[in-house]
Scaffold this motif. Structure first.
Motif, PDB file in Angstrom:
ATOM      1  N   CYS A 242      -6.164  11.062 -10.794  1.00 26.92           N
ATOM      2  CA  CYS A 242      -6.805  10.275  -9.733  1.00 26.92           C
ATOM      3  C   CYS A 242      -5.939  10.178  -8.488  1.00 26.92           C
ATOM      4  CB  CYS A 242      -7.137   8.882 -10.253  1.00 26.92           C
ATOM      5  SG  CYS A 242      -8.452   8.847 -11.487  1.00 26.92           S
ATOM      6  N   GLY A 368      -6.916  17.363 -10.930  1.00 27.46           N
ATOM      7  CA  GLY A 368      -7.376  16.364  -9.978  1.00 27.46           C
ATOM      8  C   GLY A 368      -7.098  16.775  -8.547  1.00 27.46           C
ATOM      9  N   PHE A 395     -11.009   7.636  -5.517  1.00 23.86           N
ATOM     10  CA  PHE A 395     -10.121   8.182  -6.543  1.00 23.86           C
ATOM     11  C   PHE A 395      -8.987   7.207  -6.854  1.00 23.86           C
ATOM     12  CE2 PHE A 395     -11.654  12.455  -4.960  1.00 23.86           C
ATOM     13  CZ  PHE A 395     -12.302  12.792  -6.138  1.00 23.86           C
ATOM     14  N   LEU A 398     -10.163   4.328  -9.025  1.00 23.41           N
ATOM     15  CA  LEU A 398     -10.341   4.743 -10.415  1.00 23.41           C
ATOM     16  C   LEU A 398      -8.998   4.816 -11.133  1.00 23.41           C
ATOM     17  CD1 LEU A 398     -12.183   5.724 -12.680  1.00 23.41           C
ATOM     18  CD2 LEU A 398     -12.005   8.045 -11.749  1.00 23.41           C
ATOM     19  N   GLY A 399      -7.974   5.331 -10.432  1.00 26.11           N
ATOM     20  CA  GLY A 399      -6.645   5.372 -11.022  1.00 26.11           C
ATOM     21  C   GLY A 399      -6.095   3.988 -11.297  1.00 26.11           C
TER      22      GLY A 399
END
Length: 412
Positions: A242, A368, A395, A398-399
């Protein structure tokens, strides 16, 4: 101190040889760091050249952006197919072969008559330039638990500087020569030069001399099992994917944003952003000692917050070069620190599988990155800068969600 310690530890006599065997040469972390910086630069130095090569080869910006995507995909492919070999292969022969193949592919890219040839050459050279992901497990395994984070931090600093400064050097060389091809020739010469020093600085093997050799096919088939067996590896792989996707979205789109009105900068200015983020890259090395002290989880969450702050700043003032520089610095700092923390975590899972767990982690990370580069080309071409940064922020979020579900014990 870390560099001196590791060198003396591996050259102190028979007792120090341990798992690398009596024939092992002293391992100089400084040499490994420089070699990692030079080779990882091959993935990133084309980014400031994308607008120039698009004009030269008569293709669209979106098509030129596929060069960055091919670099990330090739690197991920090399991590999958080549890095596991470091657990059992003769390291000196392996590194020499990879350096030679990468140098040849760089020369082919420099002479590419069209974008298809350039894409194929980029895929080939990025597949073989995976030495950073071989060198890191070697140094981390020899360092031991007490210094693992520091050693990974030092080599990670080299990788960050290599990826960052490569943009500056390639942009400057392109401006000075008036050609996007010249940086490829410089990269080929630098990579070939490592043939004279790197193989001699490595031990003959990473594993124990009497250890059982796992067949190549079985090593590859066992990679999913490692992912299933270690929750720390699963979390680190997802977070790494991510954050590197966000990083790739930012840098792949930045060159087009800087070239477009109202900024209108060329490759040299785009590369200068790499130079201006060096302080952030240097600061990221402290993620290693912090990981040794506090654990990978807290350091990773702090690093993700840095990435998010950098993206917000770049979105709020998109036409301000100082704001973009600060935003880029925060993205570099956060990405590198997160990488160091998560890599130190997975390399602590056992030296016998160090290269293979690093393979799984880095495969996810650069997978990724490849997806991020592709996303950047599509988002920027279809929507523009703000929407592209919004994708990078997605992203990052999400990480952060994945990182929040992992709680590491604080090291004693």
């Amino acid at each position: 101190m870390t560099l001196l310690f590791l060198r003396s530890r591996t050259s102190a006599g028979p007792a120090a040889h341990g798992p690398v065997g009596p024939a092992a040469a002293p391992v100089n972390v400084l040499v490994l760091t420089v070699a990692g910086a030079v080779t990882v630069a091959n993935i990133y130095f084309p980014q400031p050249l994308l607008a120039a090569l698009a004009r030269s080869l008569g293709v669209s910006d979106r098509t030129a952006g596929l060069v960055a995507t091919a670099a990330q995909l090739g690197y991920a492919l090399g991590i999958l197919l080549l890095v596991p070999l470091a657990d059992t292969a003769r390291l000196r022969r392996l590194t020499g072969t990879l350096l030679a193949l990468t140098s040849v592919a760089l020369l082919v890219a420099a002479a590419a008559p069209n974008v298809l040839t350039l894409l194929i050459a980029t895929l080939a050279l990025s597949t073989t330039t995976v030495l950073p992901q071989i060198l890191t497990p070697v140094a981390a395994a020899l360092a031991g638990p007490g210094l693992r984070g520091r050693v990974v931090g030092v080599i990670g600093l080299g990788l960050t500087l290599g990826s960052t400064l490569s943009r500056t050097v390639s942009g400057a060389v392109s401006d000075a020569t008036g050609s996007w091809r010249a940086p490829y020739l410089v990269a080929a010469a630098a990579t070939a030069g490592l043939l004279c020093v790197l193989p001699r600085a490595l031990p003959e093997r990473l594993g124990a001399p009497g250890g059982r050799r796992v067949p190549y096919g079985r090593m590859l088939a066992g990679l999913p099992g490692l992912l299933g067996a270690h929750r720390a590896l699963r979390v680190s792989a997802l977070v790494g994917a991510c954050v590197f996707a966000a990083y790739s979205v930012f840098w792949a789109a930045l060159v087009f944003h800087l070239a477009a009105p109202p900024l209108g900068y060329g490759p040299g200015a785009a590369g200068l952003f790499g130079l201006l983020t060096v302080p952030a890259a240097l600061a990221s090395a402290y993620a290693g000692p912090l990981t040794d002290r506090f654990g990978a989880g807290p350091v990773g969450r702090w690093a993700l917050a840095c990435v998010g702050l950098g993206l917000v700043l770049a979105a709020l003032v998109p036409a301000s070069p100082p704001a973009l520089v600060v935003g880029a610095g925060l993205v570099v700092l956060g990405t590198s620190a997160c990488q160091i923390a998560n890599q130190a975590r997975v390399l602590g899972l056992g030296r016998d599988v160090a290269a293979r767990v690093n393979t799984v982690f880095m495969l996810a990370t650069f997978g990724g990155g490849a997806f991020g580069s592709f996303t950047a080309a599509w988002l920027y071409g279809a929507y523009g800068w703000p929407e592209t940064l919004l994708g990078a922020a997605g992203f990052t979020a999400l990480g952060a969600l994945a990182a929040s579900r992992r709680r590491d014990p604080v090291p004693a």
